[in-house]
Scaffold this motif. Structure first.
Motif, mmCIF file in Angstrom:
data_model
loop_
_atom_site.group_PDB
_atom_site.id
_atom_site.type_symbol
_atom_site.label_atom_id
_atom_site.label_comp_id
_atom_site.label_asym_id
_atom_site.label_seq_id
_atom_site.Cartn_x
_atom_site.Cartn_y
_atom_site.Cartn_z
ATOM 1 N N SER A 8 3.953 2.760 -37.587
ATOM 2 C CA SER A 8 3.781 4.099 -38.130
ATOM 3 C C SER A 8 4.088 5.159 -37.100
ATOM 4 O O SER A 8 3.797 5.002 -35.917
ATOM 5 N N ARG A 9 4.700 6.250 -37.568
ATOM 6 C CA ARG A 9 4.780 7.498 -36.845
ATOM 7 C C ARG A 9 4.497 8.581 -37.867
ATOM 8 O O ARG A 9 4.898 8.470 -39.024
ATOM 9 N N ALA A 10 3.806 9.617 -37.472
ATOM 10 C CA ALA A 10 3.409 10.644 -38.441
ATOM 11 C C ALA A 10 3.666 12.034 -37.886
ATOM 12 O O ALA A 10 3.510 12.276 -36.687
ATOM 13 N N THR A 11 4.056 12.953 -38.776
ATOM 14 C CA THR A 11 4.327 14.340 -38.416
ATOM 15 C C THR A 11 3.749 15.251 -39.486
ATOM 16 O O THR A 11 3.980 15.027 -40.683
ATOM 17 N N TYR A 12 3.016 16.269 -39.073
ATOM 18 C CA TYR A 12 2.502 17.237 -40.033
ATOM 19 C C TYR A 12 3.641 18.149 -40.470
ATOM 20 O O TYR A 12 4.332 18.748 -39.650
ATOM 21 N N MET A 13 3.828 18.257 -41.799
ATOM 22 C CA MET A 13 4.962 18.999 -42.345
ATOM 23 C C MET A 13 4.560 20.371 -42.885
ATOM 24 O O MET A 13 5.403 21.110 -43.388
ATOM 25 N N GLY A 14 3.280 20.730 -42.792
ATOM 26 C CA GLY A 14 2.811 21.955 -43.402
ATOM 27 C C GLY A 14 2.445 21.726 -44.853
ATOM 28 O O GLY A 14 2.676 20.650 -45.429
ATOM 29 N N ASN A 15 1.837 22.738 -45.490
ATOM 30 C CA ASN A 15 1.498 22.673 -46.907
ATOM 31 C C ASN A 15 0.642 21.444 -47.231
ATOM 32 O O ASN A 15 0.810 20.808 -48.268
ATOM 33 N N ASN A 16 -0.266 21.092 -46.292
ATOM 34 C CA ASN A 16 -1.207 19.976 -46.483
ATOM 35 C C ASN A 16 -0.513 18.621 -46.606
ATOM 36 O O ASN A 16 -1.039 17.696 -47.211
ATOM 37 N N ARG A 17 0.671 18.473 -46.011
ATOM 38 C CA ARG A 17 1.401 17.208 -46.112
ATOM 39 C C ARG A 17 1.695 16.608 -44.732
ATOM 40 O O ARG A 17 2.082 17.333 -43.810
ATOM 41 N N VAL A 18 1.515 15.293 -44.648
ATOM 42 C CA VAL A 18 1.855 14.539 -43.443
ATOM 43 C C VAL A 18 2.939 13.541 -43.818
ATOM 44 O O VAL A 18 2.800 12.791 -44.790
ATOM 45 N N LEU A 19 4.034 13.536 -43.046
ATOM 46 C CA LEU A 19 5.114 12.571 -43.257
ATOM 47 C C LEU A 19 4.853 11.352 -42.392
ATOM 48 O O LEU A 19 4.702 11.469 -41.165
ATOM 49 N N VAL A 20 4.779 10.182 -43.029
ATOM 50 C CA VAL A 20 4.446 8.934 -42.337
ATOM 51 C C VAL A 20 5.639 7.997 -42.384
ATOM 52 O O VAL A 20 6.242 7.787 -43.440
ATOM 53 N N LYS A 21 5.973 7.430 -41.230
ATOM 54 C CA LYS A 21 7.000 6.389 -41.165
ATOM 55 C C LYS A 21 6.329 5.027 -41.282
ATOM 56 O O LYS A 21 5.354 4.743 -40.588
ATOM 57 N N ALA A 22 6.826 4.185 -42.162
ATOM 58 C CA ALA A 22 6.353 2.811 -42.302
ATOM 59 C C ALA A 22 7.549 1.880 -42.227
ATOM 60 O O ALA A 22 8.600 2.178 -42.798
ATOM 61 N N VAL A 23 7.407 0.773 -41.516
ATOM 62 C CA VAL A 23 8.478 -0.213 -41.384
ATOM 63 C C VAL A 23 8.073 -1.462 -42.150
ATOM 64 O O VAL A 23 7.048 -2.084 -41.848
ATOM 65 N N MET A 24 8.862 -1.811 -43.171
ATOM 66 C CA MET A 24 8.551 -2.969 -44.001
ATOM 67 C C MET A 24 9.821 -3.742 -44.296
ATOM 68 O O MET A 24 10.846 -3.144 -44.639
ATOM 69 N N ALA A 25 9.746 -5.052 -44.144
ATOM 70 C CA ALA A 25 10.893 -5.926 -44.419
ATOM 71 C C ALA A 25 12.127 -5.475 -43.639
ATOM 72 O O ALA A 25 13.248 -5.542 -44.119
ATOM 73 N N GLY A 26 11.911 -5.021 -42.399
ATOM 74 C CA GLY A 26 13.031 -4.615 -41.558
ATOM 75 C C GLY A 26 13.662 -3.300 -41.963
ATOM 76 O O GLY A 26 14.753 -2.970 -41.501
ATOM 77 N N ARG A 27 12.987 -2.513 -42.815
ATOM 78 C CA ARG A 27 13.541 -1.249 -43.288
ATOM 79 C C ARG A 27 12.583 -0.108 -42.968
ATOM 80 O O ARG A 27 11.368 -0.265 -43.044
ATOM 81 N N ASN A 28 13.141 1.051 -42.652
ATOM 82 C CA ASN A 28 12.337 2.240 -42.431
ATOM 83 C C ASN A 28 12.073 2.944 -43.761
ATOM 84 O O ASN A 28 12.999 3.166 -44.548
ATOM 85 N N PHE A 29 10.818 3.285 -44.001
ATOM 86 C CA PHE A 29 10.413 4.059 -45.165
ATOM 87 C C PHE A 29 9.730 5.333 -44.688
ATOM 88 O O PHE A 29 9.132 5.355 -43.609
ATOM 89 N N GLY A 30 9.803 6.374 -45.498
ATOM 90 C CA GLY A 30 9.073 7.598 -45.217
ATOM 91 C C GLY A 30 8.280 8.025 -46.429
ATOM 92 O O GLY A 30 8.804 8.053 -47.545
ATOM 93 N N PHE A 31 6.998 8.346 -46.215
ATOM 94 C CA PHE A 31 6.143 8.794 -47.315
ATOM 95 C C PHE A 31 5.320 9.988 -46.863
ATOM 96 O O PHE A 31 4.756 9.979 -45.769
ATOM 97 N N MET A 32 5.245 11.000 -47.715
ATOM 98 C CA MET A 32 4.337 12.106 -47.465
ATOM 99 C C MET A 32 3.020 11.847 -48.171
ATOM 100 O O MET A 32 2.997 11.413 -49.327
ATOM 101 N N VAL A 33 1.922 12.105 -47.465
ATOM 102 C CA VAL A 33 0.582 12.010 -48.035
ATOM 103 C C VAL A 33 -0.131 13.331 -47.789
ATOM 104 O O VAL A 33 0.275 14.123 -46.939
ATOM 105 N N GLU A 34 -1.176 13.571 -48.558
ATOM 106 C CA GLU A 34 -1.933 14.799 -48.364
ATOM 107 C C GLU A 34 -2.789 14.691 -47.102
ATOM 108 O O GLU A 34 -3.479 13.694 -46.881
ATOM 109 N N ALA A 35 -2.745 15.738 -46.282
ATOM 110 C CA ALA A 35 -3.458 15.712 -45.009
ATOM 111 C C ALA A 35 -4.964 15.623 -45.185
ATOM 112 O O ALA A 35 -5.667 15.058 -44.337
ATOM 113 N N ASP A 36 -5.487 16.161 -46.291
ATOM 114 C CA ASP A 36 -6.938 16.149 -46.496
ATOM 115 C C ASP A 36 -7.417 14.969 -47.341
ATOM 116 O O ASP A 36 -8.579 14.929 -47.749
#
Length: 301
Positions: A37-65
């Motif tokens: 995982s790597r995570a970056t706060y994107m503003g507007n209560n959203r955090v962008l999270v990097k997840a690595v699964m099955a040898g592939r990079n994925f990105g998901f935004m989740v709510e910071a709160d």
């Protein structure tokens, strides 16, 4: 003497260089083939999270709160690893999938990436979270084969009243937990909202009637989800269903657990537990005594 020192120094330098190269290779391999995982706060209560699964990079935004799912997901890049690894093992490029109760779109995005020649539909009742899931499909570039439907999985198209847990959107349900629980958890009171219902059978019809995999996680409303999926289950003998197993949630939502399990058996379904990389048979008679699981597998086979 000077020549000897230069030769010794050269050997040490080459040895050190090889060690650095090996370490760098190991780090790259770790990033490419393991969860991370790597995570970056994107503003507007959203955090962008990097997840690595099955040898592939994925990105998901989740709510910071979000205090239910986001903290551990941000720290580890993992979400329900048993189920994640199950889907990585079983999904095929041309599969058709339905993700009922998709939350921020984690499994919808995973299905979209692993089933590029198939069709994927995620359904989320909370409009704000549905917007998040839609954006996550765009981040993972799966809009051509995947989409999000803003609705509540049900047995009809009638409007449904649900109760939003502030800070715990994954626990939004058809049951009002009352202020005793929210006060205990240090949360604001729940927010009721009304959303259109949708049947799985109607969504499957839009996919040509074929569904290979279905995930159902609707916080106790599973009996309604299955009541609206009878034709899909009957017409797809190859279908594998992953259902969150939480008997107390089903009872709290006002359903008779024994009657619900009887309905599942009447549809020709058989339950299995996910144990490592294998499926272990369960029985409907024993299921009420099985502790909660992120998912059990139901098949016609």
């Amino acid at each position: 003497m000077r020549g000897l020192w230069e030769r010794v120094s050269g050997k040490r330098s080459r040895r050190m260089q090889r060690q650095i190269e090996q370490l760098t290779h190991q780090v790259h391999a770790l990033e490419a083939f393991s969860h991370g995982s790597r995570a970056t706060y994107m503003g507007n209560n959203r955090v962008l999270v990097k997840a690595v699964m099955a040898g592939r990079n994925f990105g998901f935004m989740v709510e910071a709160d979000d205090r239910l799912i986001a903290p551990w997901f941000i720290i580890t890049g993992q979400f329900e690893p048993v189920l994640t690894n199950y889907f990585i093992r079983v999904l095929k490029p041309g599969d058709h999938c339905i993700d009922a109760g998709c939350n921020f779109g984690f499994y919808t995005g995973l299905m979209g990436r692993l089933c590029p020649q198939g069709q994927v539909v995620g359904i989320e009742a909370d409009g704000r979270v549905a917007d998040l899931a839609r954006d996550n499909l765009a981040i993972n570039n799966v809009q051509e084969n995947s989409r999000i439907v803003h609705a509540a999985i049900c047995d009809s198209r009638d409007p449904v009243t649900l109760y939003r847990r502030i800070g715990r959107p994954g626990n939004t349900s058809m049951t009002d937990p009352g202020t005793a629980l929210t006060d205990l958890m240090g949360e604001p009171a729940v927010e009721p909202f009304t959303v259109t219902g949708v049947r799985i059978d109607d969504l499957a019809a839009e996919m040509g009637g074929r569904v290979d995999h279905m995930k159902i996680d609707v916080e106790g409303a599973e009996p309604l989800a299955f009541a609206g999926a009878r034709r899909t289950i009957a017409d797809n003998p190859q279908l594998r269903i992953v259902m969150e197993w939480s008997p107390d949630q089903i009872r709290t939502a006002g359903f008779d657990l024994s009657a619900f399990l009887g309905d599942l058996a009447g549809m020709g379904l058989k339950p299995f537990d996910i144990v490592g990389t294998e499926l272990a048979p369960l029985s409907f008679a024993d299921l009420p005594n099985v502790p909660p699981r992120p998912g059990i597998v139901l098949t016609r086979g």
